[in-house]
Enzyme design. Structure first.
Site, PDB file in Angstrom:
ATOM      1  N   HIS A 127     103.009  68.047  76.619  1.00  0.00           N
ATOM      2  CA  HIS A 127     103.991  68.049  75.533  1.00  0.00           C
ATOM      3  C   HIS A 127     104.461  69.459  75.175  1.00  0.00           C
ATOM      4  CE1 HIS A 127     102.239  63.952  74.011  1.00  0.00           C
ATOM      5  NE2 HIS A 127     102.914  63.840  75.126  1.00  0.00           N
ATOM      6  N   HIS A 365      96.245  62.630  76.639  1.00  0.00           N
ATOM      7  CA  HIS A 365      96.121  64.028  77.088  1.00  0.00           C
ATOM      8  C   HIS A 365      97.369  64.848  76.787  1.00  0.00           C
ATOM      9  CE1 HIS A 365      92.760  62.139  79.020  1.00  0.00           C
ATOM     10  NE2 HIS A 365      93.581  61.384  79.727  1.00  0.00           N
ATOM     11  N   CYS A 366      98.045  64.556  75.681  1.00  0.00           N
ATOM     12  CA  CYS A 366      99.300  65.251  75.326  1.00  0.00           C
ATOM     13  C   CYS A 366     100.285  65.190  76.485  1.00  0.00           C
ATOM     14  CB  CYS A 366      99.059  66.707  74.932  1.00  0.00           C
ATOM     15  SG  CYS A 366      97.948  66.901  73.557  1.00  0.00           S
ATOM     16  N   ALA A 367     100.301  64.063  77.158  1.00  0.00           N
ATOM     17  CA  ALA A 367     101.202  63.916  78.312  1.00  0.00           C
ATOM     18  C   ALA A 367     101.693  62.469  78.349  1.00  0.00           C
ATOM     19  CB  ALA A 367     100.474  64.291  79.595  1.00  0.00           C
TER      20      ALA A 367
END
Ligand code: PMP
Length: 416
Positions: A127, A365-367
């Site tokens: 992100h 996972h901030c993805a």
């Protein structure tokens, strides 16, 4: 130098790894992409700063402040030397990769990009390398173009090469994928971007933990990295930027320490790197990061990398034997695995392992765009570091096997 890498010797520098948990179990730390553990020398350096010369930098006329300023600036010099950057003024201290990328997006974007200019980004960025460009798209009207991936979830070089036009101004791409561990061929990506007249930013958030990066040879325009992911303290990191670009870019944060003159009418900023280091920095973190770089200098990195590659292959083989496991992507010796166990929520798997003293990460996972591609709400992630061992892998895989066969999920409300 820890020549012909000795995992035991390397591991012995990290006091937390030999400290029993409150449960009495031994810690197995497999969440190294979230942050690595810190060697004793880094912990001591931070403690030394606060207990013997704590003061602000670049402003005091007394001994402590000079010591703090010297320590802070020494980190810039040693970091530049470690990365083969000729001019230390090309190193800007930041809190981490997120801040570094925001400095580029706002400082470069607002200075050089206009509506319809294009930037190329990977389809599976963190992100931190997604949202700043989305904001520029909304504010300036730039076009974000998403580079397709190959079967290993790395940038498809052939397709990437065909995406450039005279509107392409910047490429922003991760080095190591933080979900499935694919390693992009950044040397090739840089050459292709430059051949097409575009600048390139590498998100190297965790690259330094197991790789030696020669920025001058790589020739990228920007490189962003988090110190805490390569044995440095939380709150440390750097942005490398070519000096000519840093000179032209707008500052992201403004305030104290980054101006020469402030008048009612207008102000004159200092030259880089000061222009990008507004306010009081985390001096202890920067000085501690300098110690982490000294520590990295003692490590024979090619051997450490080879050892991590062996651990990756071993873990890959062991995981594949667990019934009901789905492993995403093909890890490229980076020690990163994402997977799910059939019928068990990723958070439940992580909690089960946590109860056994095994630290992993679960979630998106901030993805989140990557989760869209994998078509799952989340995954369990193991990320290894050269201080991990085959014995730890055996324990974790046995626990995962037990979880896969004995875990009875409780009904849950409101969780995906
Ligand atoms: N990019 C990647 C590839 C990452 O793995 C991370 C951290 N998970 C970041 C960016 C953001 O790093 P930080 O939180 O240290 O700013």
């Amino acid at each position: 130098m820890l020549r012909k890498f000795s995992p035991e010797k390397f591991r012995s520098h990290f006091p937390i790894l030999s400290k029993p948990l409150r449960s009495g179990k031994e810690l197995i730390f497999f969440d190294n992409l979230a942050t690595t553990q810190k060697p004793q020398c880094v912990i001591d350096k931070i403690s030394e700063f606060y207990s013997t010369y704590n003061s602000n930098v670049h402003r005091g006329m007394y001994e402590f402040s000079e010591m703090a300023t010297n320590g802070y600036e020494q980190t810039r010099t040693s970091l530049a030397s470690y990365l083969c950057v000729k001019d230390p003024r090309e190193i800007v201290f930041v809190r981490g990769t997120t801040e570094a990328i925001n400095i580029v997006a706002h400082g470069f974007g607002r200075r050089f990009l206009i509506a319809s200019d294009e930037i190329l980004i990977g389809a599976v960025e963190h992100h931190a390398n997604y949202l700043p460009w989305q904001i520029l798209e909304r504010e300036i009207g730039i076009r974000r173009r998403i580079i397709p991936l190959d079967e290993n979830h790395c940038i498809d070089i052939g397709k990437y090469e065909k995406m450039f036009s005279d509107r392409t101004k910047l490429v922003a791409i991760q080095h190591i994928n933080n979900v499935v561990g694919g390693v992009n061929d950044i040397e090739k990506l840089v050459k292709i971007a430059h051949k097409n007249g575009a600048k390139i930013l590498i998100d190297g958030a965790s690259s330094l933990a197991s790789k030696k990066i020669n920025i001058s040879k790589l020739d990228c325009d920007f490189f962003a990295c988090s110190g805490h992911k390569c044995f440095g303290p939380m709150g440390s990191g750097f942005l490398f930027g070519k000096y000519g670009l840093l000179m032209e870019m707008l500052p992201y944060n403004v305030g104290g320490n980054m101006v020469n003159t402030v008048r009612f009418e207008e102000s004159i900023f200092k030259m880089p790197p000061d222009k990008f280091e507004a306010g009081t920095p985390d001096v202890a973190a920067v000085i501690g990061f300098g110690e982490a770089i000294k520590f990295l200098e003692t490590v024979d990195m090619p051997s450490a990398q080879a050892y991590l590659g062996e651990l990756t292959s071993y873990l890959g083989k062991k995981l594949a034997q667990i019934s009901g496991i789905t492993i995403y992507g093909k890890p490229a010796k980076s020690g990163i695995f994402s997977f799910n166990l059939e019928g068990i929520h990723a958070h439940d798997v992580a909690t089960y392992l946590g109860n056994e003293g095994i630290a992993v990460r679960a979630g998106t996972h901030c993805a989140q765009p990557m989760m869209q591609i994998l078509n799952v709400p989340g995954t369990v992630r193991i990320s290894l570091c050269p201080y991990n061992t085959a014995k730890e892998i055996d324990i974790a895989v046995a626990a995962l096997g037990a979880c896969a066969t004995t875990f009875k999920p409780k009904p849950r409300l409101g969780r995906n």
